[in-house]
Structure formats: C-alpha cells, structure tokens
Design an enzyme around this catalytic site. Structure first.
Site, mmCIF file in Angstrom:
data_model
loop_
_atom_site.group_PDB
_atom_site.id
_atom_site.type_symbol
_atom_site.label_atom_id
_atom_site.label_comp_id
_atom_site.label_asym_id
_atom_site.label_seq_id
_atom_site.Cartn_x
_atom_site.Cartn_y
_atom_site.Cartn_z
ATOM 1 N N VAL A 47 72.908 59.392 38.931
ATOM 2 C CA VAL A 47 73.528 58.208 39.540
ATOM 3 C C VAL A 47 73.115 56.949 38.791
ATOM 4 C CG1 VAL A 47 73.489 56.729 41.592
ATOM 5 C CG2 VAL A 47 73.866 59.187 41.849
ATOM 6 N N GLU A 48 71.864 56.870 38.393
ATOM 7 C CA GLU A 48 71.371 55.650 37.760
ATOM 8 C C GLU A 48 71.953 55.414 36.365
ATOM 9 O OE1 GLU A 48 69.702 53.183 38.880
ATOM 10 O OE2 GLU A 48 69.048 53.946 40.822
ATOM 11 N N THR A 49 71.918 56.427 35.512
ATOM 12 C CA THR A 49 72.275 56.172 34.099
ATOM 13 C C THR A 49 73.053 57.303 33.434
ATOM 14 O OG1 THR A 49 70.180 57.109 33.290
ATOM 15 C CG2 THR A 49 70.213 54.730 33.769
#
Length: 309
Positions: A93-95
């Site tokens: 989700v982050e990167t």
C-alpha cells in the site's frame, strides 16, 4: 537561522552543519497544496479507495516481494507475531514494494511544512509543530548516520523508504534486520520487513488475534450512535456489543478482547461495517484511517491467496 541554532543546541549537532542544511532547503508550493485536507463535504467511498490498492499490479508485485523475501518474512513473523500478510500489505500500500518511494527532497518537504505550513489548514499550528519536530529528528538522524541531509527523497510529507517511515518512526522503530550494521529502509528489504514488524510490536500487536470480524445488526435493539461513538477505538466486549444491536457469529463470539464498530462509507451507497479488534486498531497507528487499515489487510490477503493458487 534561530530555528537552526535551536535544533543544533537541543540535539548537540554541529551548528554550521545544521545552518547549511536548512539554508539549502527550498520551499515547495506543491507540498503545501498536497497537505491540505479534501474539501468539506467530499464523500468517502471505501469501494473506490479499495480499488486503488487491491489491483493486479500491486498483487503481482506483492507475490514477487513475498517470494524473494520468504525466509525473512517468516523470521519476522516468528520473532514478533506480526503476520507476513500484514507486513506485505503495508509495504504494498505504501510504495508498491519500493516502486514509488517519493520524489521530493525530504529536507524541502519538512522545512516547507515546518515553517510555511498553510495557515488555512484547520490544524495549522499543531501540524506545523509536528513537522518542526520531524525536521529536528531528520537532521539528528542524518547527522548521526553521516547521510547527506540533502540527498534523501520521500513523500510530500517527508516519509521515507519502502515503508514510508517519518524520521521519528525511523529513529524509534527501524531496526537492522539483515545484520550489516546499519538501517537501510530504501534498499534493504530485510530491514524494511523487520522495521514494519518492530513498529507493530511496539503498538501492542496481539499474535494470533484476527484484525476484524463480519458484523450485522439487529434492528430491534440497534443503538448505532452508541456503537459508533468511540470511533475505531476498541471499547465494547462481545456482550456489550451485542446488547447494542451488533450481531456477531462463529469465532467472533469467542473473542475475549474489546471490539469497535468500524464504519466505511461508500459514497451514496450504504456503508460497510466490520467489527475491529485491537489488531485492526494497531494498523491504524501506522496511518490513522480505517480505510487504510482494511486496504492493508485485504491486499495482504489477496497476495497470500495468489501465492497459494
């Protein structure tokens, strides 16, 4: 340069080094725009939000990341109790597993938000102080590790690396999980995996506990206002949850800890609901959003399911 002098004094850093670092930072108008909240009245939509993260590109990248780091994920789970699914969900989700770590110079983002935070923001004063503290942590971190403070790039808010840790989180929770004597959240998947697990362990992850359960409602005794009042903070026992009209089934009825009724709006459609546990709440400590937490959970599950096909 008073701010630079204050930081140097509090952190026992070289005064000229701090002055030079802050002096070379640049105000970024785009950062100030991005930090603004969405316009009042903008409807939230879980299904749209979910579609941004649970998609073939992210799932495929997650499968490769899991396959490449299977042993490290297993070690992190064994040592902390944090499931590999959750760790994989966070990084995805982050990167997208390091594919999108941000293009802003961290020093520029942090100084912009520390000293020129948009006055129109409803929490401008508090947020400005938050970013001043993060700038101080960033300078302390880079000075201590001999990293050029002008070199690192991250998000518009100054979050860094594959897990998008803010400087204070890097200092508090990041660990050297590959044993090479340094912490690298940009290019060491092992350090990233260990650090995400370390973060959740610090926020009281309960090994073996589900993150959430399905929930329905009994209209004859439903007290929705009371159920939603604590927001996502687990507050209700199974018995008190049921007494207010929330209906649980199966394993949820044996849950021994507190629960929260988590509401996820779907635009003009009826909301979705889950019964969140303390582990669901722990995920929201990474990003204070129930939508984010459920996206992390569902991406991890989707990657796991693809792995086991």
């Amino acid at each position: 340069m008073r701010a630079a002098d204050d930081i140097a004094t509090r952190r026992d850093l070289d005064l000229e080094w701090v002055r030079q670092a802050i002096g070379q930072a640049r105000y970024i108008p785009q950062v100030a725009r991005f930090i603004q909240p969405p316009p009042v009245g903008t409807p939230k939509n879980w299904r749209v939000y979910r579609s941004r993260f649970i998609d073939p590109v992210r799932i495929s990248a997650g499968v490769k990341f899991w396959q490449d780091n299977r042993d490290t994920l297993a070690r992190a789970e064994a040592e902390t109790g944090v499931p590999a699914e959750i760790i994989v969900g966070i990084i995805g989700v982050e990167t997208i597993y390091g594919q999108q770590m941000g293009t802003f110079r961290v020093i520029d983002a942090l100084t912009t938000l520390a000293f020129d935070f948009p006055a129109s923001h409803p929490r401008a004063a508090a947020r400005s102080e938050f970013f001043k503290a993060e700038l101080e942590q960033y300078l302390s971190l880079t000075h201590r590790t001999s990293i050029d403070p002008l070199a690192l790039r991250g998000s518009f808010a100054g979050a860094m690396g594959m897990p998008q840790f803010m400087p204070s989180s890097w200092i508090k929770y990041a660990i050297d999980f590959d044993g090479d004597g340094k912490v690298d959240l940009f290019s060491s998947p092992a350090d990233v995996i260990g650090s995400v697990a370390s973060y959740f362990k610090a926020f009281n992850w309960q090994p073996g506990m589900p993150t959430h359960y399905p929930v329905g409602f009994d209209a004859t005794r439903l007290d929705m206002n009371a159920l939603l009042a604590p927001d996502i903070l687990p507050t209700f026992s199974v018995a008190s949850f049921g007494a207010k009209g929330a209906v649980l089934e199966g394993a949820a009825l044996q849950h021994s800890g507190p629960l929260a009724l988590v509401e996820l709006q779907n635009g003009d459609e009826p909301p979705s609901y889950v019964a969140g546990t303390e582990n669901f709440y722990a995920i929201t400590r990474y990003n204070w959003s129930s939508y984010y937490a459920l996206a992390v959970i569902e991406l991890g599950k989707a990657v796991s399911a693809e792995m086991n096909r």
